[in-house]
Write a protein that holds these residues in place. Structure first.
Motif, mmCIF file in Angstrom:
data_model
loop_
_atom_site.group_PDB
_atom_site.id
_atom_site.type_symbol
_atom_site.label_atom_id
_atom_site.label_comp_id
_atom_site.label_asym_id
_atom_site.label_seq_id
_atom_site.Cartn_x
_atom_site.Cartn_y
_atom_site.Cartn_z
ATOM 1 N N ASP A 37 0.809 -1.358 -0.072
ATOM 2 C CA ASP A 37 -0.132 -0.032 0.040
ATOM 3 C C ASP A 37 0.775 1.251 -0.125
ATOM 4 N N TRP A 38 0.120 2.440 -0.442
ATOM 5 C CA TRP A 38 0.776 3.543 -0.068
ATOM 6 C C TRP A 38 -0.151 4.469 0.900
ATOM 7 N N TYR A 39 0.323 5.045 1.791
ATOM 8 C CA TYR A 39 -0.380 5.791 2.659
ATOM 9 C C TYR A 39 0.107 7.178 2.616
ATOM 10 N N ARG A 40 -0.529 8.225 3.221
ATOM 11 C CA ARG A 40 0.125 9.675 3.183
ATOM 12 C C ARG A 40 -0.557 10.160 4.283
ATOM 13 N N GLN A 41 0.194 11.211 4.859
ATOM 14 C CA GLN A 41 -0.052 11.938 6.150
ATOM 15 C C GLN A 41 0.198 13.475 6.082
ATOM 16 N N ALA A 42 -0.709 14.031 6.066
ATOM 17 C CA ALA A 42 -0.689 15.695 5.678
ATOM 18 C C ALA A 42 -0.632 16.264 7.348
ATOM 19 N N PRO A 43 0.143 17.268 7.451
ATOM 20 C CA PRO A 43 0.456 18.007 8.617
ATOM 21 C C PRO A 43 -1.024 18.263 9.429
ATOM 22 N N GLY A 44 -1.150 17.676 10.567
ATOM 23 C CA GLY A 44 -2.409 17.853 11.495
ATOM 24 C C GLY A 44 -3.477 17.149 11.114
ATOM 25 N N LYS A 45 -3.096 15.978 10.058
ATOM 26 C CA LYS A 45 -4.138 15.432 9.869
ATOM 27 C C LYS A 45 -3.740 13.788 10.129
ATOM 28 N N MET A 84 2.016 9.475 -9.827
ATOM 29 C CA MET A 84 1.183 10.481 -9.452
ATOM 30 C C MET A 84 0.980 11.565 -10.589
ATOM 31 N N ASN A 85 -0.143 11.608 -10.922
ATOM 32 C CA ASN A 85 -0.502 12.635 -12.155
ATOM 33 C C ASN A 85 -1.339 13.586 -11.619
ATOM 34 N N SER A 86 -1.630 14.742 -12.479
ATOM 35 C CA SER A 86 -2.483 16.086 -12.101
ATOM 36 C C SER A 86 -2.320 16.209 -10.707
ATOM 37 N N LEU A 87 -1.298 16.437 -10.146
ATOM 38 C CA LEU A 87 -1.154 16.579 -8.706
ATOM 39 C C LEU A 87 -1.798 17.978 -8.195
ATOM 40 N N LYS A 88 -2.350 17.933 -7.194
ATOM 41 C CA LYS A 88 -3.007 18.982 -6.600
ATOM 42 C C LYS A 88 -2.394 19.512 -5.263
ATOM 43 N N PRO A 89 -2.629 20.755 -4.966
ATOM 44 C CA PRO A 89 -1.911 21.211 -3.199
ATOM 45 C C PRO A 89 -2.382 20.188 -2.225
ATOM 46 N N GLU A 90 -3.642 19.781 -2.211
ATOM 47 C CA GLU A 90 -3.953 18.872 -1.233
ATOM 48 C C GLU A 90 -3.423 17.504 -1.239
ATOM 49 N N ASP A 91 -2.835 16.973 -2.310
ATOM 50 C CA ASP A 91 -1.714 15.961 -2.180
ATOM 51 C C ASP A 91 -0.843 16.031 -1.311
ATOM 52 N N THR A 92 -0.171 17.188 -0.995
ATOM 53 C CA THR A 92 1.046 17.333 -0.130
ATOM 54 C C THR A 92 0.778 16.803 1.005
ATOM 55 N N ALA A 93 1.882 15.757 1.410
ATOM 56 C CA ALA A 93 2.179 15.092 2.483
ATOM 57 C C ALA A 93 3.329 14.164 2.433
ATOM 58 N N VAL A 94 3.369 13.433 3.628
ATOM 59 C CA VAL A 94 4.368 12.473 3.439
ATOM 60 C C VAL A 94 3.812 11.377 3.074
ATOM 61 N N TYR A 95 4.382 10.441 2.176
ATOM 62 C CA TYR A 95 3.867 9.248 1.769
ATOM 63 C C TYR A 95 4.725 8.100 2.142
ATOM 64 N N TYR A 96 3.882 7.006 2.603
ATOM 65 C CA TYR A 96 4.509 6.003 3.436
ATOM 66 C C TYR A 96 4.157 4.702 2.633
ATOM 67 N N CYS A 97 5.195 3.832 2.264
ATOM 68 C CA CYS A 97 5.257 2.569 1.728
ATOM 69 C C CYS A 97 4.654 1.687 2.899
ATOM 70 N N HIS A 98 3.748 0.598 2.786
ATOM 71 C CA HIS A 98 3.342 -0.197 3.772
ATOM 72 C C HIS A 98 3.065 -1.629 3.085
#
Length: 119
Positions: A37-45, A84-98
């Motif tokens: 999997d890929w997970y992501r975590q944005a600041p404060g979320k 990841m295509n058509s990236l948006k500002p809301e895609d900003t995060a740390v992305y983790y492999c799991h």
């Protein structure tokens, strides 16, 4: 022992693309079959699931990335990718492999890679 190492993060403008890679190394332990999997975590979320792929290549995606992101894997190399295509500002995060190993139910995480999308 299992180690996951992500790469490919960086800074990109909105509408741009990035490809994340995760290299898995496993020694002395059962590692397959597994779900990657890929997970992501944005600041404060909270950390959220982005995409999943099984050993046989069945993939699923979060609604927020459907049609823009593609997960793939190379079982021979123990690699998983996230295009990841058509990236948006809301895609900003740390992305983790799991990885979840099916027979042992062990979970493994990478250290994360930062993705920043500027508007």
């Amino acid at each position: 022992q299992v180690q996951l190492v992500e790469s490919g993060g960086g800074l990109v403008q909105a509408g741009g693309s990035l490809r994340l890679s995760c290299a898995a190394s496993a020694s002395g332990t059962i590692f397959s079959p597994n779900v990657m999997d890929w997970y992501r975590q944005a600041p404060g979320k909270q950390r959220e699931l982005v995409a999943t792929i099984t050993s046989i290549g069945s993939a699923s995606y979060a609604d927020s990335v459907k049609g823009r992101f593609t997960i793939s894997r190379d079982n021979a190399k123990n690699m998983v990718y996230l295009q990841m295509n058509s990236l948006k500002p809301e895609d900003t995060a740390v992305y983790y492999c799991h990885v979840l190993v099916i027979h042992t139910l062990m979970h493994y995480w990478g250290q994360g890679t930062q993705v920043t999308v500027s508007s």
